[in-house]
Write a protein that holds these residues in place. Structure first.
Motif, PDB file in Angstrom:
ATOM      1  N   ALA B  52      36.628  -6.998 -31.114  1.00 52.03           N
ATOM      2  CA  ALA B  52      37.696  -6.434 -31.947  1.00 52.03           C
ATOM      3  C   ALA B  52      38.332  -7.516 -32.808  1.00 52.03           C
ATOM      4  O   ALA B  52      38.645  -7.283 -33.979  1.00 52.03           O
ATOM      5  CB  ALA B  52      38.744  -5.756 -31.066  1.00 52.03           C
ATOM      6  N   ASP B  54      36.857 -10.006 -33.995  1.00 51.30           N
ATOM      7  CA  ASP B  54      35.903 -10.298 -35.082  1.00 51.30           C
ATOM      8  C   ASP B  54      35.825  -9.138 -36.080  1.00 51.30           C
ATOM      9  O   ASP B  54      35.023  -9.189 -37.025  1.00 51.30           O
ATOM     10  CB  ASP B  54      34.486 -10.511 -34.506  1.00 51.30           C
ATOM     11  CG  ASP B  54      34.377 -11.806 -33.724  1.00 51.30           C
ATOM     12  OD1 ASP B  54      35.314 -12.628 -33.816  1.00 51.30           O
ATOM     13  OD2 ASP B  54      33.373 -12.001 -33.013  1.00 51.30           O
ATOM     14  N   GLY B  55      36.576  -8.082 -35.833  1.00 55.30           N
ATOM     15  CA  GLY B  55      36.577  -6.943 -36.754  1.00 55.30           C
ATOM     16  C   GLY B  55      35.419  -5.988 -36.551  1.00 55.30           C
ATOM     17  O   GLY B  55      35.110  -5.194 -37.435  1.00 55.30           O
ATOM     18  N   ASN B  57      32.983  -3.517 -33.530  1.00 56.04           N
ATOM     19  CA  ASN B  57      33.047  -2.880 -32.210  1.00 56.04           C
ATOM     20  C   ASN B  57      31.760  -3.206 -31.461  1.00 56.04           C
ATOM     21  O   ASN B  57      30.793  -3.700 -32.045  1.00 56.04           O
ATOM     22  CB  ASN B  57      33.256  -1.371 -32.341  1.00 56.04           C
ATOM     23  CG  ASN B  57      32.157  -0.698 -33.120  1.00 56.04           C
ATOM     24  OD1 ASN B  57      30.988  -0.764 -32.730  1.00 56.04           O
ATOM     25  ND2 ASN B  57      32.489  -0.060 -34.234  1.00 56.04           N
TER      26      ASN B  57
END
Lengths: 230, 421
Positions: B52, B54-55, B57
Motif C-alpha cells: 500500500a 508503494d501505491g 495492492n
C-alpha cells in the motif's frame, strides 16, 4: 515574442534543423525503445502552470537515438488555456540546447483516464530529431510557461519512487525529492551483429543453467519418444 | 485432430511448450507477484502495508503465503535466487534485465505453476468418462495459447485459482463432497478473488435445503474470513486495498452501462439458479455442471477488460470441456480466442517485448498489436468494436447454452418439490 526568440536561439544553436521536426515517419513510430518509464508509484499533481514558471527534469538516457519524451498532464477541462514551451538540453561539459517546441494547452483533448486505475489527464508526446550518441548522456527537459500566453488549468504528475536514471525535478528552481512522471524513448535501429552478439552474451552468461535446461528438454523428448504408439 | 499421438505424448508436448518459454519471458506482473512474498519469507508479515505504501495492492493472503513458502525453500536450495529476489524487493525492477541469473530465476519463479497445471489436467481427466475425451481435453489444454501465455510467459497466478475452480466442479459432482467443493472455492478465493462468483452455484448444487445452503456457504466463507481477519489484524485495512482499487468496476451508480451489465449478469445467474433448483433429482451430471460453470463465466466475462489477458484463463478449462462435447460449437471457442488475441497484447512488454530477457532493447522495440491497429484504424473505435464483438459472442454463447438447458429433459418445473424442501 518569447517563443519566437527561443526558436531563434535553438535554430542558431543547431543549424535550423530541430525546429523543423515535424510528425515522425513510420519507422520512428513502429520501432522504438521505451527507456524511462516513470509513471509509477502513486503519481500526484504538480502545482498548476498558472502558479509556476518552469519545471525542469534532469535525466540520463540509457539508449542511443533518444527522440521522444512523453509527459502525462493533468488537465482541468473548464480552465485550461495558454501555451507551454518544451525545451530539451544536453548537459555535461556545458549546457547545450537541443530542441524547443510550443505545447498549446488549449489544443489538448479532453481529460481521460490514464494509468492503470485512477488518474485522469492527457498523454502528450514530444518528438525531436534522434540523438545518435545519447546512450549514457545527461539531459534535462524543461516546461516553461509562456509569458505572452500564460498556461493555466494544467500541470504534470510527480511521483516519489527513486529512479536511477533521474534526478529530482526542480520547480521554479527549487529541487525537492519528487520526480517527474514521464516516459522517454529512443528510435531503434536494426544492427543485426550487435543484436546477435548481445543475445549470445546473455545466453553464455548462464551456460550452467542452460546446460541443465537442455538436459531437461532432452528428457522430455525421450519421454515423448518412449510413449510413441503406446 | 492429430491422428497418432498418445495422451502421454500430448502431456510431453504440453510440458515442452511450457518449458520452452519459462526462462526467456518476463512481464512486470511476475516481478510484482514475487516481490512482496520475499518480505514474508524473511519474517516480515507487514507485506500489505508495504504494498500500500508503494501505491499498489497485492493478491489475497494464501497467494502471499504460498509464494513465500516456495521462495523460502527455493532460496535455501538455490542461493542466487535469493539475491535476485532481494534485488527486486529492495531496488525495484529497473535493473532486473541485467541480472546475472535472470533465466534461472525466471524459470524458478514459474515452476510452481507446472504443479497446478498438472493437477488441473489430472482433475480434468477425472471429470471425463473415457480415454478419448481425456485425450481431446489434453490436446486442447496442451496447445492452448492462453494456458501457456498467462502463467508461463506473463507469470500470472490465475492458473492456481482456475485449478481450484475446476476442483470445486469435480467435488460438486461427488455425492457428499459439497464441503470440499466449498473449500476449493475458498482456496481459490484466497489466491485471487474471482472464484467467489461460483460459490452460490456450488452451494446450490451441493445442498438440498436452506440449512445445507447456509452450512456450505459457511464452509467457504469462514476460512476466507479467518485468513483475511488474521492479516487484517497484522496489516489493517491495507489488506483490502485490492477491493478498494477495483471498486470503480462495481459502482453501478457511476454508469448506466455497468448497471445494465449487472442486470444481465444477475439475470443469467438467476436462470442458472432456477435450473439447478428445478433440475431432476440426482441428474446434475458432469456436462450439466460444466454448462453451469461456463454460463456463470460467460455472464461475468461480459464485464472483463479484454486486454487483461490472464482473466480469460479462468474459463478456458470449462470452455474446453464444453467444446469437446459439442464439436459444432468449437468454432465459437476459436472466435473467442481470436478476439482475446485482437483485444489483448496491447503493450509492448506484453507482446513481443515479453522476450526481453533475451535482448531487452531489441524485443522491447518491436511493435505490439496495438501499434498496428492504432496505425491502421482509429484505436478507440477498434477497441469498441472488438469489445462489442466479444460481448456479442459471450452473450450468444450464453443464450445458446441456456436454451439447450431449458429445452432438455433435466429440467422439471415442479414447484411443489421446491416448497417441500
Amino acid at each position: 515574442m518569447i517563443r519566437f526568440l527561443t526558436g531563434l536561439v535553438f535554430m542558431a544553436a543547431l543549424g535550423g534543423d530541430v525546429a523543423l521536426a515535424g510528425p515522425p515517419g513510420l519507422m520512428e513510430r513502429v520501432f522504438f525503445y521505451n527507456d524511462i518509464y516513470n509513471f509509477v508509484g502513486k503519481p500526484y499533481p504538480s502545482p498548476d502552470f498558472g502558479r509556476v514558471r518552469a519545471v525542469v527534469q534532469p535525466f540520463v538516457s540509457n539508449c542511443s537515438n533518444l527522440n521522444r519524451v512523453t509527459i502525462p498532464f493533468y488537465v482541468k477541462d473548464d480552465a485550461r488555456k495558454g501555451t507551454l514551451t518544451f525545451n530539451l538540453y544536453q548537459t555535461g561539459p556545458g549546457t547545450k540546447p537541443l530542441f524547443s517546441t510550443a505545447v498549446d494547452v488549449g489544443q489538448f483533448p479532453s481529460s481521460a483516464k490514464i494509468g492503470t486505475h485512477y488518474l485522469a489527464g492527457v498523454i502528450h508526446s514530444i518528438w525531436f530529431p534522434p540523438q545518435p550518441l545519447s546512450k549514457k548522456q545527461n539531459y534535462f527537459w524543461e516546461l516553461r510557461a509562456d509569458p505572452d500566453r500564460p498556461a493555466s488549468g494544467v500541470g504534470i504528475y510527480l511521483t516519489r519512487p527513486a529512479n536511477a536514471q533521474l534526478e529530482p525535478v526542480s520547480i521554479d528552481g527549487v529541487k525537492g525529492s519528487a520526480y517527474g512522471a514521464f516516459y522517454s524513448y529512443c528510435q531503434f535501429r536494426f544492427e543485426w551483429n550487435r543484436i546477435l552478439s548481445e543475445s549470445g552474451e546473455r545466453l553464455w552468461r548462464e551456460k550452467y543453467f542452460l546446460s541443465f535446461y537442455l538436459v531437461l528438454l532432452g528428457g522430455v523428448g525421450a519421454y515423448f519418444k518412449k510413449y510413441a504408439g503406446k | 485432430m492429430d491422428g497418432k499421438l498418445t495422451i502421454r505424448q500430448w502431456v510431453a508436448i504440453a510440458f515442452l511448450l511450457r518449458l520452452l518459454v519459462m526462462p526467456f519471458t518476463l512481464h512486470g506482473d511476475l516481478l510484482h507477484i514475487n516481490k512482496y512474498p520475499y518480505f514474508l519469507s524473511h519474517g516480515d508479515w507487514h507485506v500489505y502495508e508495504k504494498a500500500a505504501s508503494d501505491g499498489v495492492n497485492y493478491y489475497p493472503p494464501l497467494a502471499l503465503i504460498f509464494i513465500s513458502a516456495y521462495q523460502f525453500l527455493a532460496q535455501f536450495l538455490f542461493p542466487p535466487f535469493e539475491s535476485f529476489l532481494r534485488s527486486i524487493a529492495e531496488n525495484g525492477f529497473d535493473s532486473v534485465l541485467s541480472f546475472d541469473n535472470l533465466f534461472f530465476s525466471l524459470f524458478l519463479m514459474k515452476v510452481p505453476y507446472l504443479f497446478f497445471d498438472g493437477m488441473l489436467l489430472s482433475v480434468g481427466w477425472k471429470l471425463l468418462p473415457n480415454d478419448e475425451e481425456r485425450r481431446t481435453f489434453t490436446v486442447f489444454w496442451a496447445v492452448n495459447p492462453l494456458a501457456i501465455y498467462a502463467p508461463y510467459m506473463m507469470g500470472q497466478i490465475d492458473l492456481v485459482p482456475a485449478f481450484f475452480t475446476v476442483l470445486a466442479c469435480y467435488y460438486s459432482l461427488q455425492k457428499g463432497r459439497g464441503n470440499l467443493a466449498c473449500l476449493s472455492i475458498a482456496g481459490g478465493c484466497l489466491f485471487k478473488v474471482f472464484p467467489i462468483i461460483f460459490l452460490p452455484l456450488v452451494v446450490l448444487v451441493g445442498g438440498r435445503n436452506l440449512k445445507d445452503y447456509a452450512r456450505l456457504a459457511l464452509v467457504a466463507i469462514v476460512p476466507v474470513a479467518l485468513v483475511y481477519g488474521g492479516f487484517y489484524w497484522i496489516s489493517g485495512k491495507a489488506v483490502f486495498k485490492m477491493f478498494l482499487d477495483l471498486s470503480y468496476n462495481f459502482d453501478a451508480s457511476q454508469s448506466l452501462r455497468i448497471l445494465l451489465l449487472r442486470v444481465v449478469q444477475a439475470g443469467v445467474y438467476a436462470l442458472v439458479a432456477v435450473h439447478i433448483l428445478f433440475a431432476r433429482q440426482g441428474e446434475i451430471d458432469c456436462p450439466l455442471l460444466i454448462d453451469y460453470f461456463l454460463l456463470i463465466f460467460l455472464a461475468v466475462g461480459g464485464g472483463l477488460v479484454l486486454g487483461v489477458t490472464q482473466y480469460w484463463l479462468w474459463f478456458i478449462p470449462f470452455a474446453i470441456l464444453h467444446a469437446q462435447r459439442q464439436p459444432q460449437r468449437r468454432a465459437v471457442f476459436y472466435v473467442l480466442l481470436a478476439l482475446i488475441f485482437l483485444g489483448g497484447l496491447r503493450s509492448r512488454p506484453a507482446a513481443l517485448g515479453i522476450f526481453a530477457p533475451l535482448n531487452p532493447e531489441f524485443f522491447l522495440s518491436l511493435p505490439a498489436l496495438q501499434d498496428a491497429t492504432g496505425f491502421l484504424f482509429n484505436q478507440g473505435t477498434y477497441d469498441i468494436v472488438i469489445d462489442l464483438a466479444t460481448k456479442a459472442v459471450l452473450l450468444s454463447m450464453a443464450v445458446v447454452i441456456l436454451k439447450s438447458l431449458y429445452g432438455s429433459a433435466h429440467f422439471n418445473f415442479d414447484w411443489r418439490r421446491i416448497i417441500a424442501r
